[in-house]
Write a protein that holds these residues in place. Structure first.
Motif, PDB file in Angstrom:
ATOM      1  N   VAL A 322     -47.668 -73.491  39.161  1.00 52.29           N
ATOM      2  CA  VAL A 322     -47.608 -72.241  38.584  1.00 52.29           C
ATOM      3  C   VAL A 322     -49.416 -71.828  39.034  1.00 52.29           C
ATOM      4  O   VAL A 322     -50.329 -72.758  38.456  1.00 52.29           O
ATOM      5  N   LEU A 323     -49.229 -70.616  39.096  1.00 56.32           N
ATOM      6  CA  LEU A 323     -50.563 -70.195  39.364  1.00 56.32           C
ATOM      7  C   LEU A 323     -51.200 -69.160  38.237  1.00 56.32           C
ATOM      8  O   LEU A 323     -50.815 -68.894  38.430  1.00 56.32           O
ATOM      9  N   CYS A 324     -52.811 -68.875  38.023  1.00 53.09           N
ATOM     10  CA  CYS A 324     -52.847 -68.723  36.381  1.00 53.09           C
ATOM     11  C   CYS A 324     -54.579 -68.675  36.077  1.00 53.09           C
ATOM     12  O   CYS A 324     -55.083 -69.238  37.037  1.00 53.09           O
ATOM     13  N   GLY A 325     -54.388 -67.766  35.646  1.00 51.56           N
ATOM     14  CA  GLY A 325     -56.109 -67.563  35.039  1.00 51.56           C
ATOM     15  C   GLY A 325     -56.024 -68.658  34.156  1.00 51.56           C
ATOM     16  O   GLY A 325     -55.608 -69.565  33.631  1.00 51.56           O
ATOM     17  N   PRO A 326     -57.664 -69.569  33.682  1.00 49.87           N
ATOM     18  CA  PRO A 326     -57.490 -70.559  32.855  1.00 49.87           C
ATOM     19  C   PRO A 326     -57.323 -70.320  31.926  1.00 49.87           C
ATOM     20  O   PRO A 326     -56.685 -71.390  30.623  1.00 49.87           O
ATOM     21  N   GLU A 327     -57.304 -68.984  31.509  1.00 47.90           N
ATOM     22  CA  GLU A 327     -56.917 -68.403  30.161  1.00 47.90           C
ATOM     23  C   GLU A 327     -55.656 -68.592  29.846  1.00 47.90           C
ATOM     24  O   GLU A 327     -55.028 -68.813  28.410  1.00 47.90           O
TER      25      GLU A 327
END
Length: 433
Positions: A322-327
């Motif tokens: 899963v690729l996502c922003g840190p938040e």
């Protein structure tokens, strides 16, 4: 050839800053989000989806130390509410008819709360009990706040250093020192201060703040658009018992944290900090995976995919990425834990280099196909017809997909949307050569 429609840019990000310098509780954050413009009816609908007919939300104006604020009350409508464990609440959230981002944020907040309470009392998180009315209040505060964040279009959040308080407080298990043990557990890794006497930050408020926010710090660089003030129950002379929220468009310099720029980013590159969540799973019915991927994307993941692997003892398995922003990591991790059989996740910080993107619509055989444009430094780098539009148009016309794809590519070329062509980033369209 009909000229292409104006390009459509990505939605403008909305940054939320939560000012918890006077403390935070679930109802205070709920009030601040309503004060900032979240519709109370929308929040009530989300809560009703989880615990129908159990509570009613009511909002009214108050003053705290002379400062105007909105107070949201949670009125319990049932005479004998049951005890609920984290496992029960998780099942309610998974089964509820909620927008996926709301569900993911609520799962993340309750997971943090249950883990903290479990560590404090020495029991598994699944066995943590939320007692009677407290369970209904917590569900209303958490689900309502997560629905409010979604309604306001928040894409990222920062929380100020959090005031925890001092002294003692009487809890279900007796008199406890402030900060209470669960509050200290939830505040690990976050900037905190005493801030005054009494319990200023409740476990529910801390669980919400630390699961919604991706960072802790002062007001970040942004262009404010909305503000809201939510009131706590007590009116303390000389100290406004409120939570403030500020929403706006982030501006350059939003974070001072360094970002490593890839060597091949080139002029105009826009590297972003990102996180990859991974887990290996060998005991999940493979028919479930498409639903897991769809839920992750609906909850805001930038991408989600599977890699087939072979684990110990020759077992066929999959690695979920899963690729996502840190938040987003906490909320998306909660989705993975809720919808797969894994017992844990690996979290890796990465940097991704992305092209600026836009959409151009071209006419194909009397229909419309969007072309995704990746551009940098005033030039088109990639121009790709959206395959979903191509497939839908081919099905409607009863012709092969490859035929419509070729027509869409030709239409994009005729419109000047082709690799290497000039691109006007201001107007968001092809530029004169």
């Amino acid at each position: 050839m009909t000229p292409p429609s104006p390009a459509t840019s990505a939605p403008t990000p909305t940054l939320l800053w939560i000012d918890a310098s006077a403390g935070i509780a679930g109802d205070m954050l709920l009030g601040a989000l309503v004060d900032a413009g979240a519709a109370l009816d929308d929040l009530q609908s989300a809560v009703d989806a989880v615990i129908p007919g159990s509570v009613r939300l009511a909002a009214h104006g108050v003053t705290r130390a002379g400062l105007r604020a909105t107070k949201v009350e949670v009125e319990v409508l049932v005479d004998d509410p049951p005890h609920r464990t984290w496992t029960t609440i998780r099942d309610l959230l998974v089964a509820a008819d909620l927008a996926e981002p709301v569900r993911a944020r609520a799962l993340a907040a309750f997971a943090r709360l249950a883990e903290a309470e479990g560590r404090v009392h020495g029991i598994p998180p699944e066995d943590v009990h939320f007692h009677e009315v407290g369970a209904l209040d917590a569900i209303a505060d958490v689900v309502g706040s997560c629905a409010g964040v979604e309604a306001l279009g928040v894409t990222d959040a920062v929380v100020s250093p959090i005031a925890l308080g001092s002294g003692t407080v009487t809890a279900h298990h007796g008199v406890l020192p402030v900060p209470a043990p669960a509050a200290l557990e939830l505040s690990r890794g976050w900037d905190v201060l005493a801030g005054g006497r009494g319990e200023l930050a409740t476990p529910t408020g801390l669980a919400l703040a630390t699961s919604l926010a991706g960072a802790c710090g002062p007001l970040p660089a942004l262009r404010p658009d909305r503000t809201g003030i939510g009131a706590g129950t007590r009116d303390t002379p000389g100290r406004a018992n409120v939570v403030r929220v500020v929403l706006g468009t982030p501006t350059r310099g939003t974070t001072d944290a360094p970002v490593v720029v890839p060597a091949d980013a080139g002029p105009g590159g826009t590297p972003e900090r990102a996180v990859v969540l991974e887990t290996n799973v060998d005991d999940l019915d493979p028919r479930v995976w498409p639903d897991v991927l769809e839920r992750l994307l609906a909850a805001g993941a930038w991408d989600a995919w599977l890699t087939p692997i072979v684990m110990k003892k020759g077992r066929p398995a999959h690695t979920l990425h899963v690729l996502c922003g840190p938040e987003q990591a906490t909320a998306l991790g909660a989705v993975v834990l809720a919808h797969t059989s894994t017992l844990g996740l690996r979290v890796t910080s990465v940097v991704r280099d992305v092209l600026d993107r836009a959409w151009v619509a071209v006419e194909v055989d009397g229909g419309t196909v969007r072309v995704k444009v990746g551009h940098r430094a005033g030039r088109v780098v990639q121009a790709t017809p959206e395959f979903g539009d191509v497939a839908a148009l081919a099905a409607d016309r009863g012709v092969p997909v490859r035929q419509v794809l070729a027509q869409a590519q030709a239409a994009a070329t005729a419109a000047g949307v082709v690799q290497g062509a000039p691109w006007d980033p201001v107007d968001g369209g092809p530029a004169p050569a």
